[in-house]
Write a protein that holds these residues in place. Structure first.
Motif, PDB file in Angstrom:
ATOM      1  N   PRO A 162       0.806  -1.236   0.000  1.00 15.14           N
ATOM      2  CA  PRO A 162       0.000   0.000   0.000  1.00 15.14           C
ATOM      3  C   PRO A 162       0.837   1.284   0.000  1.00 15.14           C
ATOM      4  N   SER A 200       1.375   4.261  -3.094  1.00 12.13           N
ATOM      5  CA  SER A 200       1.232   5.717  -3.007  1.00 12.13           C
ATOM      6  C   SER A 200       2.507   6.411  -3.442  1.00 12.13           C
ATOM      7  N   GLU A 201       3.687   5.756  -3.272  1.00  9.72           N
ATOM      8  CA  GLU A 201       4.918   6.359  -3.802  1.00  9.72           C
ATOM      9  C   GLU A 201       4.901   6.362  -5.324  1.00  9.72           C
ATOM     10  N   ASN A 203       2.745   9.104  -6.383  1.00  5.94           N
ATOM     11  CA  ASN A 203       3.445  10.376  -6.219  1.00  5.94           C
ATOM     12  C   ASN A 203       4.429  10.599  -7.353  1.00  5.94           C
ATOM     13  N   LYS A 225       2.545  11.705 -10.350  1.00  7.97           N
ATOM     14  CA  LYS A 225       2.112  13.096 -10.233  1.00  7.97           C
ATOM     15  C   LYS A 225       3.311  14.040 -10.331  1.00  7.97           C
ATOM     16  N   ASN A 226       4.417  13.655  -9.690  1.00  6.22           N
ATOM     17  CA  ASN A 226       5.590  14.523  -9.693  1.00  6.22           C
ATOM     18  C   ASN A 226       6.206  14.669 -11.071  1.00  6.22           C
ATOM     19  N   SER A 254       4.917  15.760 -13.474  1.00  4.02           N
ATOM     20  CA  SER A 254       4.448  17.024 -14.049  1.00  4.02           C
ATOM     21  C   SER A 254       5.403  18.176 -13.732  1.00  4.02           C
ATOM     22  N   ILE A 268      -6.214  18.061 -18.765  1.00  7.91           N
ATOM     23  CA  ILE A 268      -5.146  17.731 -17.814  1.00  7.91           C
ATOM     24  C   ILE A 268      -5.697  16.863 -16.684  1.00  7.91           C
ATOM     25  N   MET A 269      -6.858  17.296 -16.135  1.00  9.26           N
ATOM     26  CA  MET A 269      -7.427  16.549 -15.006  1.00  9.26           C
ATOM     27  C   MET A 269      -7.737  15.117 -15.409  1.00  9.26           C
ATOM     28  N   TYR A 329      -4.424  12.938 -15.878  1.00  5.12           N
ATOM     29  CA  TYR A 329      -3.707  12.517 -14.673  1.00  5.12           C
ATOM     30  C   TYR A 329      -4.550  11.594 -13.811  1.00  5.12           C
ATOM     31  N   LEU A 330      -5.872  11.847 -13.748  1.00  6.82           N
ATOM     32  CA  LEU A 330      -6.722  10.940 -12.968  1.00  6.82           C
ATOM     33  C   LEU A 330      -6.709   9.543 -13.583  1.00  6.82           C
ATOM     34  N   ASN A 339      -3.410   7.817 -12.754  1.00 10.93           N
ATOM     35  CA  ASN A 339      -3.417   7.382 -11.359  1.00 10.93           C
ATOM     36  C   ASN A 339      -4.297   6.167 -11.157  1.00 10.93           C
ATOM     37  N   LEU A 369      -4.621  14.440  -8.488  1.00 11.92           N
ATOM     38  CA  LEU A 369      -4.029  15.436  -9.388  1.00 11.92           C
ATOM     39  C   LEU A 369      -2.701  15.936  -8.842  1.00 11.92           C
ATOM     40  N   PRO A 370      -1.743  16.220  -9.728  1.00 10.39           N
ATOM     41  CA  PRO A 370      -0.491  16.835  -9.275  1.00 10.39           C
ATOM     42  C   PRO A 370      -0.756  18.258  -8.768  1.00 10.39           C
ATOM     43  N   THR A 425       0.186   5.913   3.913  1.00 10.73           N
ATOM     44  CA  THR A 425       0.029   6.089   2.480  1.00 10.73           C
ATOM     45  C   THR A 425      -0.413   7.490   2.112  1.00 10.73           C
TER      46      THR A 425
END
Lengths: 384, 422
Positions: A312, A316-317, A320, A323-324, A326, A357-358, A361-362, A365, B245-246, B413
């Motif tokens: 888990p 999440s990493e 991240n 997301k990062n 971007s 964009i939204m 990225y969604l 993810n 979202l970022p 998390t």
């Protein structure tokens, strides 16, 4: 109790419904108000609605393209180029960060004091400074400082580091390459199937499974041969001040990938360390008492249990990292966000660009989450 | 019969002393020895190449000349006393709260003293190299102020121990006062929001956003646990969309959409738009943290309150929420540290916070090619701030005696990391 005696303002069911209706009404009214303002402002600025602008020619260049692109192509094509660039960084980043993170995480638990200290310093430095700063530093102080192509730094490989990017050994992409690739993947799949069959035969029939073992060795030899000679590797060659052949990665891509990997690996290292420490000491002692070597005990007993705890936070990493990616906008690497930003500057289609964009990225993810959840289910304890 | 005497064995090898320590920790096997040699060589190579670069090649004038610019940005020089005054206020309140919280234990154990000494020394060295004598004098004065107010706080805390629960409110008032002082809202002339830059802007946006996101986050967390479907689904959609979202895209959307959705003619400050984005972002993560706290409160608490005849509103505000919030204080501090790092993304949307200030200094042709020095210096500021804050939060966690977390924080998390920090 007789319901009719309860007044309306004390009727629990009525209150609950009323509260929800009020909240919904407020949210809808707020959105309508803001949306209405936006429509008025957009009309005043003369920006039409709709997404058909994506077919217009982009007329801007993109430095780093993994798929063919020219400025005469459409905005949609430019976004696709950006998306491919983003995905490229995410996939490579996740793989490399996981490897580095596991190495550092295990180093954090090493018996060797010096190794432990170096790993701790690395983790502390990268966790306690912003990623964007690290990217700026890597880009301006490392990748932009590489020498010109003619005196580029040579690493074994052959690899050239220069201010025109990084040149790597890479398959040529001919028909031979694809055939060899198919052979390698095919033998991998076949190998896994054979491995399972072998375990089954050993467990159920008590046989030695030797035939399967030899078949697997033969497969491995074929795969290695295909890997070494079949892929048609092309080495970059320096002629005067031009490098031909091989793969050319831009400095921006290199800086972004290096920054994301170094930063995320520091966090993954902590996840790995905490995961291994969460396995009770008795497990370790018991496996040692059964005579398992430390390496085997780690691989067969400790790590599978740690993995259940680690997945888990690891997910999440990865999210991240995605997301990062971007943050590419900070060092002018043409990822999806950067391209979308350029399109917004050119066309002024704010709402459309932000919504694209939204959604993008969604979706990314969501895909990572689903994949990791599937993986998570595979490693959980199978109970009846 | 002969008695067999046990064979005399050699005395045990000494297990103390530096040699024994090194043998155990560095040279216990051939593999370990190899690792030690490789790591030592690597460490030596990094240190030597860094030091030789720092003292020969590097030119630190880009940092030295712009020291004030990095910290307070383009804040008017004749009004700098306001910054010092607000800093003094915050330091004094910080010392007092430290004293009140540590009222039952010793104020300075050895580690605390060592940390304070290191802090004082590093302030002296950095300022001695970079700043004027007045700043050094005031900084040392602030250090004395911390120690003094801490002792004072300890005395007060022993007399009135219930003071500890008022600290959050006290801090809120302090920040409001400090903000009013910096902006010149009480005593003119005012300083415009968009004129704040440098570390000052970093701190301002981080603090304001976390404070504003707090009530929103708590409401969202309650909403997500609500049994009313409309409220629950609205909360879930908000939290999950924002968390997916970022941060860059949220800041980008906020800076473009906020002026668009307001009636024409209203154009809020760019800093304000950034704060809107940061707050929306931070609230979603805070909601998840608070939800974790809410789940840690046993059901029996709410049931007992119901049995006593309290209505749901009172049960939540008086029974469940206080316990939940106390449990998540360390997590919220961690979130603030992340947000502090995340404010560096304001540089991408063109605001000159600490990192953006570094970029605008580097844009000056005079400092062409000095990016390593500038970014290392900025990195040092972030590193010091984040390390001190996480050290303080670990102490706070111990002082508050919050229920011991069985889970290692690295395994949580919900880390807000929309693009800059973690």
């Amino acid at each position: 109790m007789d319901e009719h005696k309860v007044p309306l303002w004390r009727d629990d069911r009525f209150l609950k419904i009323a509260l929800q209706v009020i909240v919904l009404a407020i949210v809808v009214a707020l959105l309508a108000l803001l949306g209405g303002n936006a429509l008025i402002n957009l009309r005043r600025l003369g920006i039409p609605p709709g997404y058909d602008f994506l077919n217009n020619p982009a007329s801007f260049g993109i430095g780093d393209t993994a798929i063919p692109y020219s400025p005469t192509d459409s905005f949609g094509r430019a976004l696709l180029v950006g998306l491919v660039n983003t995905l490229r960084v995410i996939v490579l980043g996740i793989i490399l960060a996981t490897i580095l993170g596991i190495v550092v995480g295990i180093a954090r638990l090493s018996e060797n004091w010096l190794v432990r200290q170096i790993a701790t310093i690395y983790v502390e430095i990268f966790r306690n400074t912003p990623l964007l700063l690290q990217l700026f530093f890597l880009y301006t102080a490392v990748f932009l400082r590489f020498p010109a192509v003619e005196n580029s730094i040579r690493l074994p490989g052959p690899t050239f580091l220069s201010n025109q990017g990084i040149f790597l050994l890479w398959p040529a992409g001919t028909a031979r390459t694809w055939i060899a690739l198919a052979v390698i993947i095919g033998s991998l799949i076949l190998g896994i199937l054979l491995w399972r069959q072998r375990v089954k035969v050993i467990v159920l029939q008590g046989a030695s499974g030797q035939n399967y073992f030899f078949a697997m060795i033969a497969l491995a030899v074929i795969a290695v041969l295909a890997l070494l000679f079949g892929l048609d590797w092309q080495a970059p060659v320096l002629q005067g001040d031009v490098v031909t052949g091989g793969l050319n990665l831009s400095g921006e891509f290199g800086a972004l990938l290096a920054g994301l990997v170094l930063y995320t690996a520091a966090f993954i290292a902590e996840v790995v360390r905490a995961g291994i420490q969460s396995v009770s000491k008795g497990q370790w002692e018991a496996s040692r008492a059964l005579g398992l070597q430390p390496g085997l005990a780690m691989r067969l007993v400790i790590f599978p249990q740690a993995l259940r705890v680690m997945i888990p936070p690891l997910t999440s990493e990865y999210l991240n990292l995605a997301k990062n990616s971007s943050l590419a906008a900070g060092i002018a690497y043409a990822d999806f966000f950067q391209v979308a930003n350029t399109i917004n500057n050119q066309t002024g289609r704010v709402l459309q660009v932000v919504s694209l964009i939204m959604i993008t990225y969604l979706t990314i993810n969501l895909i990572i989450s689903l994949a990791m959840n599937w993986f998570n289910q595979q490693v959980q304890i199978k109970e009846r | 019969m002969t008695t067999i005497l046990p064979q005399s064995s050699a005395p045990p090898v000494t297990t103390v002393g530096p040699w024994a320590w090194a043998k155990k920790n560095l040279f216990s096997s051939w593999l370990n020895t190899l690792l030690t040699i490789i790591s030592a060589a690597f460490l030596a190579w990094v240190l030597i190449s860094f030091l030789s670069w720092a003292f020969t090649e590097a030119q630190w004038n880009a940092v030295r000349d712009n020291f004030r610019l990095f910290l307070v940005g383009r804040y008017p020089v004749q009004l700098l006393w306001r910054i010092w005054a607000s800093l003094g206020l915050i330091v004094a309140v910080g010392g007092l709260s430290w004293g009140v919280l540590a009222r039952t234990s010793r104020l300075f154990d050895r580690r605390g003293l060592v940390m304070l000494g290191i802090l004082a020394a590093s302030i002296l060295i950095v300022l001695g190299l970079l700043a004027d004598p007045t700043s050094i004098a005031i900084s040392l004065g602030l250090l004395v102020l911390v120690v003094g107010t801490a002792f004072l706080g300890q005395q007060i805390g022993q007399v009135k121990p219930q003071l500890g629960s008022w600290l959050p409110l006290f801090w809120l008032l302090t920040f409001l006062l400090a903000y009013a002082l910096v902006r010149g809202l009480i005593i003119g002339p005012q300083v415009k929001l968009d004129d704040l830059t440098g570390l000052l802007l970093t701190l301002l946006t981080a603090i304001v956003s976390i404070v504003l996101s707090f009530p929103i986050g708590v409401l969202l967390a309650l909403g997500r646990r609500s049994e009313l479907p409309v409220i629950r689904w609205l909360s879930i959609v908000y939290i999950e969309v924002i968390r997916g979202l970022p941060l860059v895209t949220i800041l980008f959307a906020a800076s473009l959409l906020v002026p668009l959705v307001l009636p024409s003619g209203m154009r809020p400050d760019r800093v304000l738009r950034a704060i809107v984005g940061l707050t929306m972002f931070s609230a979603a993560y805070l909601a998840e943290n608070v939800r974790g706290g809410l789940q840690s409160v046993p059901r029996g608490q709410a049931e007992a309150a119901k049995a006593l005849g309290m209505n749901p509103l009172l049960t939540t505000t008086l029974i469940v929420l206080p316990q939940a919030l106390k449990a998540v204080i360390p997590t919220i501090v961690g979130q603030f540290i992340s947000l502090f790092k995340d404010t560096s993304l304001l540089a991408i949307i063109g605001l000159a916070e600490l990192l953006g200030m570094g970029q605008s200094v580097l844009a000056n042709p005079q400092y062409n090619g000095r990016s390593s020095e500038v970014f290392l210096f900025i990195g040092l500021i972030y590193f010091l701030c984040c390390s001190i804050m996480s050290w303080a939060s670990r102490r706070l966690e111990r002082q508050l005696n919050a229920p011991k977390r069985a889970v290692d924080p690295a395994l949580t998390t919900n880390r807000p990391d929309g693009g800059g920090g973690g």
